[in-house]
Motif scaffolding. Structure first.
Motif, PDB file in Angstrom:
ATOM      1  N   GLN A 140      -3.803  -4.967   5.330  1.00 28.68           N
ATOM      2  CA  GLN A 140      -2.919  -4.126   4.510  1.00 28.68           C
ATOM      3  C   GLN A 140      -3.713  -3.158   3.624  1.00 28.68           C
ATOM      4  O   GLN A 140      -4.628  -3.560   2.898  1.00 28.68           O
ATOM      5  N   GLY A 153       4.230  -2.168  -6.623  1.00 26.18           N
ATOM      6  CA  GLY A 153       3.569  -2.237  -5.311  1.00 26.18           C
ATOM      7  C   GLY A 153       2.830  -0.962  -4.932  1.00 26.18           C
ATOM      8  O   GLY A 153       2.330  -0.853  -3.818  1.00 26.18           O
ATOM      9  N   SER A 154       2.751   0.012  -5.866  1.00 28.72           N
ATOM     10  CA  SER A 154       2.114   1.287  -5.512  1.00 28.72           C
ATOM     11  C   SER A 154       0.591   1.246  -5.661  1.00 28.72           C
ATOM     12  O   SER A 154      -0.084   2.185  -5.252  1.00 28.72           O
ATOM     13  N   GLY A 155       0.064   0.193  -6.282  1.00 29.76           N
ATOM     14  CA  GLY A 155      -1.389   0.055  -6.354  1.00 29.76           C
ATOM     15  C   GLY A 155      -1.979   0.184  -7.752  1.00 29.76           C
ATOM     16  O   GLY A 155      -3.197   0.295  -7.907  1.00 29.76           O
ATOM     17  N   LYS A 156      -1.135   0.133  -8.787  1.00 29.09           N
ATOM     18  CA  LYS A 156      -1.635   0.295 -10.160  1.00 29.09           C
ATOM     19  C   LYS A 156      -2.586  -0.840 -10.544  1.00 29.09           C
ATOM     20  O   LYS A 156      -3.697  -0.596 -11.003  1.00 29.09           O
ATOM     21  N   THR A 157      -2.127  -2.078 -10.351  1.00 32.69           N
ATOM     22  CA  THR A 157      -2.959  -3.220 -10.753  1.00 32.69           C
ATOM     23  C   THR A 157      -4.235  -3.273  -9.920  1.00 32.69           C
ATOM     24  O   THR A 157      -5.313  -3.564 -10.447  1.00 32.69           O
ATOM     25  N   THR A 158      -4.113  -2.941  -8.638  1.00 30.47           N
ATOM     26  CA  THR A 158      -5.311  -2.933  -7.786  1.00 30.47           C
ATOM     27  C   THR A 158      -6.310  -1.908  -8.324  1.00 30.47           C
ATOM     28  O   THR A 158      -7.507  -2.199  -8.421  1.00 30.47           O
TER      29      THR A 158
HETATM   30  P1  ADP Z   1       1.407  -2.408  -8.605  1.00 31.13           P
HETATM   31  O1  ADP Z   1       0.492  -2.889  -9.669  1.00 31.13           O
HETATM   32  O2  ADP Z   1       1.597  -0.933  -8.604  1.00 31.13           O
HETATM   33  O3  ADP Z   1       2.736  -3.129  -8.608  1.00 31.13           O
HETATM   34  P2  ADP Z   1      -0.410  -3.723  -6.774  1.00 31.13           P
HETATM   35  O4  ADP Z   1      -1.743  -3.107  -7.020  1.00 31.13           O
HETATM   36  O5  ADP Z   1      -0.158  -5.057  -7.393  1.00 31.13           O
HETATM   37  O6  ADP Z   1       0.745  -2.702  -7.168  1.00 31.13           O
HETATM   38  O7  ADP Z   1      -0.182  -3.870  -5.195  1.00 31.13           O
HETATM   39  C1  ADP Z   1      -0.431  -2.823  -4.254  1.00 31.13           C
HETATM   40  C2  ADP Z   1      -0.191  -3.362  -2.853  1.00 31.13           C
HETATM   41  O8  ADP Z   1      -1.160  -4.351  -2.530  1.00 31.13           O
HETATM   42  C3  ADP Z   1       1.165  -4.045  -2.687  1.00 31.13           C
HETATM   43  O9  ADP Z   1       1.684  -3.746  -1.424  1.00 31.13           O
HETATM   44  C4  ADP Z   1       0.845  -5.518  -2.821  1.00 31.13           C
HETATM   45  O10 ADP Z   1       1.766  -6.290  -2.082  1.00 31.13           O
HETATM   46  C5  ADP Z   1      -0.548  -5.607  -2.221  1.00 31.13           C
HETATM   47  N1  ADP Z   1      -1.351  -6.693  -2.837  1.00 31.13           N
HETATM   48  C6  ADP Z   1      -1.688  -6.787  -4.129  1.00 31.13           C
HETATM   49  N2  ADP Z   1      -2.457  -7.877  -4.351  1.00 31.13           N
HETATM   50  C7  ADP Z   1      -2.601  -8.481  -3.131  1.00 31.13           C
HETATM   51  C8  ADP Z   1      -3.301  -9.651  -2.667  1.00 31.13           C
HETATM   52  N3  ADP Z   1      -4.022 -10.426  -3.496  1.00 31.13           N
HETATM   53  N4  ADP Z   1      -3.225  -9.940  -1.341  1.00 31.13           N
HETATM   54  C9  ADP Z   1      -2.531  -9.166  -0.489  1.00 31.13           C
HETATM   55  N5  ADP Z   1      -1.872  -8.044  -0.862  1.00 31.13           N
HETATM   56  C10 ADP Z   1      -1.890  -7.717  -2.151  1.00 31.13           C
END
Ligand code: ADP
Length: 298
Positions: free
Chosen positions: A14, A37-42
């Motif tokens: 993914q 789910g847009s990638g902010k925390t990532t």
């Molecule tokens: P946001 O903070 O904007 O809500 P995230 O950065 O949490 O978004 O997530 C971005 C994408 O990565 C989402 O599709 C989420 O499902 C996926 N994701 C986040 N963390 C994990 C993980 N540990 N394993 C698999 N997929 C993840």
């Protein structure tokens, strides 16, 4: 403060982030915005070196993010869930925090409590605080010492309207403390009033980037007050200007051209222009447009 270049992150097959680039400069209040789910925390966790990115580079205060420890107390982080010693008082939380970090200089407990508006509550147990107060205590813990760059992940998450107001007021005050802030949030209405700059992420890609003025001023929106409404509406139809709002003799138009050009066309058509000014968009409007554009693209 932060330089993100062509950042990519995959979780297995993914793709969570792709080709994300932006800078956070000193003094900015930079928002990382986007739907869930847009990638902010990532992006935040990669920026803080807590998560290894798959491609690209991130530098924080000049150091590669995986060596963030070299920034030595200059970066502070507040996560959305307050991490506090719940059975201890506010003051104990702050003094233990300082001891844990071996903090010897910079802002002490008294100063940070004043800054977050919790002075006088030193002896209150953390478990007896409202969520808004807990969030402010977390920010107080982060502000202890001498951080220059404060990163907050969803600082308004879960707060009731009073909590939102308290935390917003505090973040607004920090702006005057010479701190640079990076805030992730999906609370667009509040963020519009706080941020100086923003990056909007949609499905892991950068959909917009710039100062709030640039982001909301762009798009060729103008508000005009005219003496001949009928003629103006005819002109709008002729030039395919969108009429966004209409009140008495006042129209808000999305003309896609500069206010000067709109003025020229109106005057040329013999319309008397009483007033004409660029109309600011709003973050929720911008957001909607970006999401629609993404859904329409193949
Ligand atoms: P946001 O903070 O904007 O809500 P995230 O950065 O949490 O978004 O997530 C971005 C994408 O990565 C989402 O599709 C989420 O499902 C996926 N994701 C986040 N963390 C994990 C993980 N540990 N394993 C698999 N997929 C993840």
């Amino acid at each position: 403060m932060l330089a993100v270049r062509d950042l990519g992150k995959r979780y297995g097959s993914q793709v969570a982030l792709e080709g994300v680039s932006f800078d956070v400069l000193p003094g900015q209040i930079f928002g990382l915005l986007g739907p869930n789910g847009s990638g902010k925390t990532t992006t935040l966790t990669c920026a803080l070196g807590l998560l290894r990115h798959s491609s690209g580079s991130v530098h924080i205060l000049g150091h590669p993010s995986e060596r963030i420890f070299e920034t030595r107390g200059r970066v502070a982080v507040v996560f959305d869930t307050p991490v506090l010693l719940r059975n201890h008082t506010i003051l104990q939380n702050l003094t233990y925090g300082a001891r844990l970090r071996n903090q010897t200089k910079g802002r002490g407990p008294k100063e940070v409590l004043e800054l977050v508006g919790l002075s006088g509550l030193e002896k209150r147990k953390a478990s007896d605080l409202s969520l808004g107060q807990m969030r402010r205590l977390s920010i107080a813990l982060a502000l202890a010492g001498s951080p220059e760059f404060l990163v907050l992940d969803e600082p308004l998450a879960g707060l009731d309207p009073i909590g939102v107001r308290e935390v917003m007021a505090l973040l607004g005050r920090l702006r005057h403390e010479g701190l640079t802030l990076m805030v992730s949030s999906h609370r667009l209405f509040e963020m519009e009033r706080l941020l100086t700059h923003a990056a909007v992420l949609i499905e892991g890609r950068l959909a917009a980037l710039g100062s709030i003025e640039e982001l909301l001023g762009a798009g060729g929106r103008v508000r005009v007050e005219v003496d001949d409404l009928e003629k103006t509406l005819g002109l709008a139809q002729q030039h395919a200007w969108k009429v966004l709002a209409q009140r008495d003799q006042e129209l808000t138009l999305d003309a896609g051209i500069s206010p000067q050009e709109v003025n020229r066309k109106l005057v040329q058509a013999g319309v008397g222009v009483e007033r004409l000014a660029p109309a600011r968009s709003s973050l929720p409007d911008l957001f909607e447009q970006l999401v629609d554009a993404r859904e329409d693209s193949p």
